[in-house]
Design a protein around this motif. Structure first.
Motif, PDB file in Angstrom:
ATOM      1  N   ASP A 349      -3.720   9.716 -40.013  1.00 41.44           N
ATOM      2  CA  ASP A 349      -3.014  10.469 -41.044  1.00 41.44           C
ATOM      3  C   ASP A 349      -1.611   9.888 -41.204  1.00 41.44           C
ATOM      4  N   PRO A 350      -1.277   9.340 -42.370  1.00 39.97           N
ATOM      5  CA  PRO A 350       0.031   8.688 -42.527  1.00 39.97           C
ATOM      6  C   PRO A 350       1.198   9.661 -42.466  1.00 39.97           C
ATOM      7  N   ALA A 351       0.991  10.915 -42.836  1.00 45.48           N
ATOM      8  CA  ALA A 351       2.077  11.889 -42.751  1.00 45.48           C
ATOM      9  C   ALA A 351       2.413  12.192 -41.297  1.00 45.48           C
ATOM     10  N   ALA A 352       1.392  12.409 -40.468  1.00 52.62           N
ATOM     11  CA  ALA A 352       1.628  12.658 -39.049  1.00 52.62           C
ATOM     12  C   ALA A 352       2.278  11.448 -38.391  1.00 52.62           C
ATOM     13  N   LEU A 353       1.808  10.255 -38.749  1.00 49.09           N
ATOM     14  CA  LEU A 353       2.423   9.033 -38.222  1.00 49.09           C
ATOM     15  C   LEU A 353       3.899   8.985 -38.583  1.00 49.09           C
ATOM     16  N   ALA A 354       4.220   9.244 -39.840  1.00 50.94           N
ATOM     17  CA  ALA A 354       5.615   9.155 -40.279  1.00 50.94           C
ATOM     18  C   ALA A 354       6.493  10.159 -39.544  1.00 50.94           C
ATOM     19  N   ARG A 355       6.004  11.374 -39.361  1.00 50.78           N
ATOM     20  CA  ARG A 355       6.791  12.384 -38.632  1.00 50.78           C
ATOM     21  C   ARG A 355       7.068  11.929 -37.200  1.00 50.78           C
ATOM     22  N   ASP A 356       6.041  11.394 -36.542  1.00 50.30           N
ATOM     23  CA  ASP A 356       6.233  10.947 -35.162  1.00 50.30           C
ATOM     24  C   ASP A 356       7.126   9.709 -35.096  1.00 50.30           C
ATOM     25  N   LEU A 357       7.037   8.821 -36.070  1.00 53.81           N
ATOM     26  CA  LEU A 357       7.932   7.656 -36.092  1.00 53.81           C
ATOM     27  C   LEU A 357       9.387   8.091 -36.260  1.00 53.81           C
ATOM     28  N   ALA A 358       9.608   9.139 -37.045  1.00 56.96           N
ATOM     29  CA  ALA A 358      10.968   9.659 -37.200  1.00 56.96           C
ATOM     30  C   ALA A 358      11.496  10.177 -35.871  1.00 56.96           C
ATOM     31  N   THR A 359      10.638  10.837 -35.100  1.00 59.15           N
ATOM     32  CA  THR A 359      11.056  11.330 -33.786  1.00 59.15           C
ATOM     33  C   THR A 359      11.324  10.175 -32.834  1.00 59.15           C
ATOM     34  N   PHE A 360      10.446   9.179 -32.829  1.00 58.70           N
ATOM     35  CA  PHE A 360      10.686   7.997 -31.994  1.00 58.70           C
ATOM     36  C   PHE A 360      12.030   7.353 -32.343  1.00 58.70           C
ATOM     37  N   ALA A 361      12.363   7.288 -33.635  1.00 62.94           N
ATOM     38  CA  ALA A 361      13.622   6.670 -34.059  1.00 62.94           C
ATOM     39  C   ALA A 361      14.817   7.416 -33.493  1.00 62.94           C
ATOM     40  N   GLU A 362      14.723   8.743 -33.433  1.00 63.11           N
ATOM     41  CA  GLU A 362      15.812   9.544 -32.869  1.00 63.11           C
ATOM     42  C   GLU A 362      15.980   9.288 -31.376  1.00 63.11           C
ATOM     43  N   LEU A 363      14.927   8.778 -30.729  1.00 61.78           N
ATOM     44  CA  LEU A 363      14.924   8.596 -29.274  1.00 61.78           C
ATOM     45  C   LEU A 363      15.053   7.125 -28.868  1.00 61.78           C
ATOM     46  N   GLY A 364      15.459   6.270 -29.808  1.00 61.53           N
ATOM     47  CA  GLY A 364      15.758   4.894 -29.448  1.00 61.53           C
ATOM     48  C   GLY A 364      14.635   3.896 -29.640  1.00 61.53           C
ATOM     49  N   TYR A 365      13.606   4.256 -30.414  1.00 63.14           N
ATOM     50  CA  TYR A 365      12.516   3.327 -30.709  1.00 63.14           C
ATOM     51  C   TYR A 365      12.443   3.101 -32.219  1.00 63.14           C
ATOM     52  N   ARG A 366      11.873   1.971 -32.605  1.00 62.13           N
ATOM     53  CA  ARG A 366      11.707   1.682 -34.032  1.00 62.13           C
ATOM     54  C   ARG A 366      10.313   1.112 -34.288  1.00 62.13           C
ATOM     55  N   ALA A 367       9.841   1.287 -35.502  1.00 68.98           N
ATOM     56  CA  ALA A 367       8.553   0.716 -35.904  1.00 68.98           C
ATOM     57  C   ALA A 367       8.770  -0.731 -36.312  1.00 68.98           C
ATOM     58  N   GLU A 368       8.285  -1.650 -35.510  1.00 72.45           N
ATOM     59  CA  GLU A 368       8.442  -3.067 -35.826  1.00 72.45           C
ATOM     60  C   GLU A 368       7.404  -3.528 -36.847  1.00 72.45           C
ATOM     61  N   GLN A 369       6.239  -2.889 -36.836  1.00 75.05           N
ATOM     62  CA  GLN A 369       5.172  -3.301 -37.739  1.00 75.05           C
ATOM     63  C   GLN A 369       4.262  -2.109 -38.004  1.00 75.05           C
ATOM     64  N   GLU A 383      -6.564   4.445 -42.051  1.00 76.37           N
ATOM     65  CA  GLU A 383      -6.148   4.267 -40.657  1.00 76.37           C
ATOM     66  C   GLU A 383      -4.960   3.315 -40.610  1.00 76.37           C
ATOM     67  N   CYS A 384      -3.950   3.687 -39.840  1.00 76.68           N
ATOM     68  CA  CYS A 384      -2.774   2.834 -39.665  1.00 76.68           C
ATOM     69  C   CYS A 384      -2.596   2.487 -38.193  1.00 76.68           C
ATOM     70  N   VAL A 385      -2.047   1.326 -37.942  1.00 72.95           N
ATOM     71  CA  VAL A 385      -1.696   0.898 -36.588  1.00 72.95           C
ATOM     72  C   VAL A 385      -0.238   0.461 -36.621  1.00 72.95           C
ATOM     73  N   ALA A 386       0.587   1.158 -35.857  1.00 78.89           N
ATOM     74  CA  ALA A 386       2.023   0.884 -35.839  1.00 78.89           C
ATOM     75  C   ALA A 386       2.437   0.359 -34.471  1.00 78.89           C
ATOM     76  N   LEU A 387       3.215  -0.697 -34.465  1.00 79.69           N
ATOM     77  CA  LEU A 387       3.817  -1.222 -33.235  1.00 79.69           C
ATOM     78  C   LEU A 387       5.226  -0.658 -33.132  1.00 79.69           C
ATOM     79  N   ILE A 388       5.505   0.047 -32.036  1.00 79.83           N
ATOM     80  CA  ILE A 388       6.799   0.712 -31.836  1.00 79.83           C
ATOM     81  C   ILE A 388       7.452   0.076 -30.608  1.00 79.83           C
ATOM     82  N   VAL A 389       8.709  -0.343 -30.768  1.00 82.56           N
ATOM     83  CA  VAL A 389       9.414  -1.041 -29.685  1.00 82.56           C
ATOM     84  C   VAL A 389      10.808  -0.446 -29.542  1.00 82.56           C
ATOM     85  N   PRO A 390      11.469  -0.670 -28.401  1.00 86.30           N
ATOM     86  CA  PRO A 390      12.839  -0.181 -28.239  1.00 86.30           C
ATOM     87  C   PRO A 390      13.749  -0.744 -29.313  1.00 86.30           C
ATOM     88  N   ALA A 391      14.592   0.105 -29.859  1.00 88.37           N
ATOM     89  CA  ALA A 391      15.504  -0.327 -30.939  1.00 88.37           C
ATOM     90  C   ALA A 391      16.581  -1.212 -30.355  1.00 88.37           C
TER      91      ALA A 391
END
Length: 391
Positions: A349-369, A383-391
């Motif tokens: 679900d892209p909406a759920a992904l986006a909400r969780d990516l926003a939370t990760f961003a607040e905690l020092g991570y970013r979506a690299e891809q 279906e989406c696959v996101a790579l999240i790494v330390p900002a």
């Protein structure tokens, strides 16, 4: 007098319009406006002029409806390959060319990521296989004594047409066999798994094949319950496993988590890369299969939210494959604290992904891809696959 002028507010079954169809929205419909009110319209294409038969007017701010008549058609509109595509709730986009279906899904992913996470996404939706005959897992209702599917947002049953469901794997049971098995199911929902062997179960009854089936992904064989969760697209396990491994680039000796691990699809791939794997799965049957499918992994059975404290304190990589609602703030906060070098988020679900990516961003991570795959052709799902790494 225009068609939508009524002495009183229209209700379900009334036809309103004509209206100009606006952008596609998350959920398999397009947005139109009628006298300032939002209409969510199914079976439309952006840019068309249509009349709308209302299906739900219970909300003050918006109504729902279905296309009644196409006055000005989009060049992307086609005749649906299935005769019940307009009534069955399984497919949203059979009236759209496959190429444009992917474009509509691309717009939805981009809009959700930008609006909910502030991410400008310029990716594409990657085609996987053909648009018909891809679904190796089906669930039929049998309460009428025949195999059928539900109407959209309804308990009403649509009987299978001649030739069966067009997105179902054609190597599964044919329509006549499904109707025979449906009578044996006694009103229970009937799950079909096109695997080794082809199996059909209804509740505790095994109607064909066996209670569990074998699935091979790369060089690993996994056992899964016939009515348990498995990616429905026949190519999805291979495609997603490849995407996860390409994103994480696991190294021998690393510690990895497979969260919401199911029967161990990603845990098996990580274990094959000599990663020490800890998996967590809420469904007890799936967790039991995961322990057998990946004997070298530690599998924790239970809700992830209750086992966050049981996760290793030092983690290198994480696979996160939550349900449609997403992982949520509590889980994301705990995972960010582990400071893994890479997190691969598999999202249906892209909406759920986006909400969780926003939370990760607040905690020092970013979506690299972020990659998007059309693993549900003819439907609005993606279906989406996101790579999240330390900002």
């Amino acid at each position: 007098m225009t068609q939508h002028q009524f002495n009183a507010l229209p209700g379900p079954g009334d036809v309103v319009g004509p209206v100009e169809v606006g952008p596609v929205a998350h959920g398999g419909h397009c947005v139109a406006r009628l006298d300032g009110r939002v209409l969510f319209v199914r079976h439309a294409v952006p840019g068309e002029t249509v009349t709308v038969r209302l299906t739900d007017t219970g909300k003050a701010k918006f109504w729902r409806g279905d296309v009644d008549e196409v006055i000005t058609a989009s060049p992307e509109r086609v005749r649906p390959p299935c005769p019940v595509a307009g009534t069955c709730g399984g497919c949203d986009f059979q009236h759209v060319t496959p190429v444009h279906q992917r474009e509509l899904k691309r717009r939805v992913v981009a809009e959700q990521l930008q609006r909910l996470a502030g991410i400008e996404w310029n990716g594409k939706v990657e085609q996987v296989g053909e648009p018909l005959g891809w679904r190796s897992r089906m669930r039929y209702v049998t309460e009428t004594g025949m195999a059928g599917l539900r109407q959209h947002r309804s308990h009403d049953v649509v009987e299978l047409p001649t030739g069966g469901c067009r997105i179902a794997d054609p190597t599964g049971p044919d329509v006549e066999t499904l109707h025979i098995l449906a009578r044996e199911a006694g009103g229970m929902d009937m799950s079909v798994a096109v695997a080794e062997p082809v199996s059909v179960v209804a509740g505790r009854q095994v109607l064909q094949g066996s209670r569990s089936v074998r699935e091979q992904v790369r060089d690993h064989v996994l056992q899964v319950s016939t009515d348990g969760f498995w990616q429905p697209h026949r190519d999805a396990p291979e495609v997603l496993t490849k995407a996860v491994l390409q994103a994480l680039k696991p190294k021998a000796g690393e510690v990895g988590l497979d969260l919401y691990c199911g029967v161990g699809l990603f845990a098996a791939a990580l274990a094959n890369a000599d990663v020490r794997v800890v998996g967590v799965e809420q469904d007890r049957r799936a967790a039991s299969w995961a322990a057998r499918n990946v004997p070298g992994a530690e599998i924790i059975s239970g809700p992830l939210e209750r086992h966050l404290a049981d996760l290793p304190h030092a983690v290198d990589i994480i696979v996160l494959d939550p349900p449609r609602t997403g992982a949520g703030q509590k889980v994301v906060t705990r995972l960010a604290a582990l400071r893994a070098r890479a997190i691969c988020y598999v999202a249906c679900d892209p909406a759920a992904l986006a909400r969780d990516l926003a939370t990760f961003a607040e905690l020092g991570y970013r979506a690299e891809q972020v990659r998007a795959f059309d693993l549900f052709p003819m439907t609005h799902h993606i279906e989406c696959v996101a790579l999240i790494v330390p900002a």
